[in-house]
Design an enzyme around this catalytic site. Structure first.
Site, mmCIF file in Angstrom:
data_model
loop_
_atom_site.group_PDB
_atom_site.id
_atom_site.type_symbol
_atom_site.label_atom_id
_atom_site.label_comp_id
_atom_site.label_asym_id
_atom_site.label_seq_id
_atom_site.Cartn_x
_atom_site.Cartn_y
_atom_site.Cartn_z
ATOM 1 N N GLY A 55 5.627 3.399 0.224
ATOM 2 C CA GLY A 55 6.251 4.287 -0.751
ATOM 3 C C GLY A 55 5.350 4.439 -1.955
ATOM 4 N N GLU A 83 3.348 7.493 -9.593
ATOM 5 C CA GLU A 83 4.222 7.892 -8.485
ATOM 6 C C GLU A 83 5.654 7.392 -8.693
ATOM 7 O OE1 GLU A 83 1.038 8.156 -4.811
ATOM 8 O OE2 GLU A 83 1.744 6.207 -5.478
ATOM 9 N N SER A 103 0.852 -1.187 0.000
ATOM 10 C CA SER A 103 0.000 0.000 0.000
ATOM 11 C C SER A 103 0.883 1.230 0.000
ATOM 12 C CB SER A 103 -0.889 0.016 1.246
ATOM 13 O OG SER A 103 -0.090 0.299 2.375
ATOM 14 N N LYS A 104 0.234 2.379 0.049
ATOM 15 C CA LYS A 104 0.930 3.666 0.029
ATOM 16 C C LYS A 104 2.013 3.793 1.089
ATOM 17 C CE LYS A 104 0.014 7.937 -1.474
ATOM 18 N NZ LYS A 104 0.568 7.801 -2.770
ATOM 19 N N ARG A 105 1.737 3.139 2.218
ATOM 20 C CA ARG A 105 2.685 3.156 3.324
ATOM 21 C C ARG A 105 4.092 2.716 2.902
ATOM 22 N NH1 ARG A 105 0.041 -0.809 6.784
ATOM 23 N NH2 ARG A 105 1.116 -2.008 5.252
#
Ligand code: GLU
Length: 449
Positions: free
Chosen positions: A236, A242, A232-234
């Protein structure tokens, strides 16, 4: 071989999606075994049946991300919604053949059914003249398939509810649309994320009801972060966009994703897309979750970056930074950067002047010893005739000798004078690139602070 990537345009293209796209692309680009030199077809289908969450902007972003990765599709993009007439035709056929029936059963009815027949009994409805459409599931036997990654997968029919394939208003449901679209596109291999595995028996039943042979299936294990939790975004960067903004090269992203959980030896790490296509095998994909580790991607990205011709790397950096005339600065920085984003913080001072880092200044030039070393370095550099890295090095090392200092006690003050901070490309190369006048000007400025 005909394969497809079928993203739902409800958000950006995530790394898991990019992996499915890449694996399909690689399969389509393998030359067939008879050596006839032909390859498969990679088709792109936009699964836009969720009208509320599907947007044109998301479609554009997905196409852009695939294009950036170099995963060009051979057919499409097809809109799933565009296939509505064909979905209706197939639905009518199943109703006419008695493979499907109308039913007004509610969730409540299904619950009651299970209370009477047992919790693990699949719901069977009574055919009615109107309502949603359900597919008949046989009462005995299994619906199964040989997954090309996971092996035998099988679901007992008795436990499966008759799936709803169309709403009362006639609009078809997702699993029905997917099966019809895969059938019509003559897809031979469906390669997708493991989150779809429970959809597969429903899709197989649609193929069966339509009297068609289903494709082969391969479900890719989930992606985890290095901490073992779902990616997930956590962890990176989570989307292709992105990764691009973070300065990764598409070659490195593809290379890294291709290796994820496919058991390649570490010394086989460096591949172009076509080389990956030749080596890629679905049966090498591990069944356990693959770990996406951005640090490993960074490392691999550095390798890819250094493998680019200098002109090519310069062009990419000019595009990334929106600046021009970077060639010589790139030449002296390429060994020190792992991503395109690393370049400007390292070398930007060569164009925009020193950065402002008062702590670095205090540490290196703030003391009397630092100022004296810098003043000596200035005097030595002023004497250098041909201002080459080698001549600059010789002049600065002579100062080190004469004063009986450690190299850093001279080099660091010079570095901070020209770069403003203690990070820069090689000090001799940086000084030589700035030229004598500019270097002396910056040293004078630092000495006057
Ligand atoms: N549209 C699905 C998704 O984006 C993929 C379905 C499939 O590959 O069959 O997750």
């Amino acid at each position: 071989m005909r394969v497809r990537f079928a993203p739902s345009p409800t958000g950006a293209l995530h790394i898991g999606g990019a992996r499915a796209a890449l694996y399909n692309w690689l399969l389509a680009h393998q030359l067939n075994e008879q050596g006839s030199g032909t390859r498969g077809t990679f088709m792109l289908r936009i699964e836009d049946t969720d009208r509320e969450r599907s947007t044109d902007a998301n479609v554009a972003q997905i196409l852009d991300a695939l294009t950036w990765l170099g995963l060009q599709w051979d057919e499409g993009p097809i809109s799933q919604v565009g296939n509505t007439p064909r979905h209706q035709e197939a639905l009518a056929q199943l109703l006419a053949d008695g493979h499907a029936y109308h039913s007004n059963a509610t969730a409540e009815d299904v619950k009651n059914y299970k209370q009477t027949h047992g919790a693990d009994r699949g719901f069977r409805g009574e055919p009615e003249s109107s309502g949603a459409v359900r597919l008949h599931v046989p009462d005995d036997g299994h619906t199964g398939f040989e997954d090309l990654v996971r092996g035998e997968v099988s679901f007992p029919n008795a436990a499966m509810d008759d799936p709803v394939i169309a709403r009362a208003d006639g609009s078809v449901l997702y699993n029905f649309a997917v099966a019809v679209d895969d059938l019509d596109a003559k897809i031979t291999h469906v390669v997708r994320g493991e989150d779809h595995i429970s959809n597969t028996p429903k899709q197989l039943l649609v193929f069966e009801a339509l009297g068609a042979t289903p494709p082969q299936y391969a479900h890719l294990p989930l992606l985890h972060g290095p901490d073992g939790k779902k990616l997930s975004k956590r962890h990176g960067a989570a989307s292709v966009q992105e990764l691009r903004d973070a300065g990764y090269l598409p070659e490195a992203v593809n290379n890294y994703i291709a290796l994820l959980g496919t058991g390649f030896a570490p010394d086989e790490e460096f591949f172009t897309l076509q080389e990956m296509a030749e080596r890629f095998r679905l049966d090498r994909v591990s069944r356990s979750p693959a770990v996406f580790d951005e640090q490993k991607l960074r490392h691999l990205n550095g390798m890819h970056l250094r493998a680019l011709e200098l002109d090519e790397l310069t062009e990419r950096l000019e595009q990334f930074t929106g600046r021009s005339g970077l060639h010589d600065a790139v030449a002296i920085s390429r060994e020190k950067i792992q991503t395109l984003a690393d370049f400007w913080p390292l070398a930007g001072f060569l164009f925009d002047g020193p950065a402002d880092d008062p702590a670095a200044f205090a540490r290196t030039i703030g003391s009397d010893a630092g100022r004296e070393a810098l003043a000596d370095a200035r005097a030595a550099l002023a004497e250098v005739q041909a201002f080459t890295p080698a001549a600059v090095e010789q002049a600065l090392r002579a100062v080190v000798e004469r004063r009986g200092l450690k190299p850093g006690q001279v080099f660091q003050p010079v570095r901070v004078a020209i770069a403003g901070t203690t990070v820069s490309p090689g000090i001799f190369e940086s000084v030589a690139l700035l030229g004598r006048d500019r270097t002396l000007e910056l040293i004078d400025r630092a000495l006057a602070r």
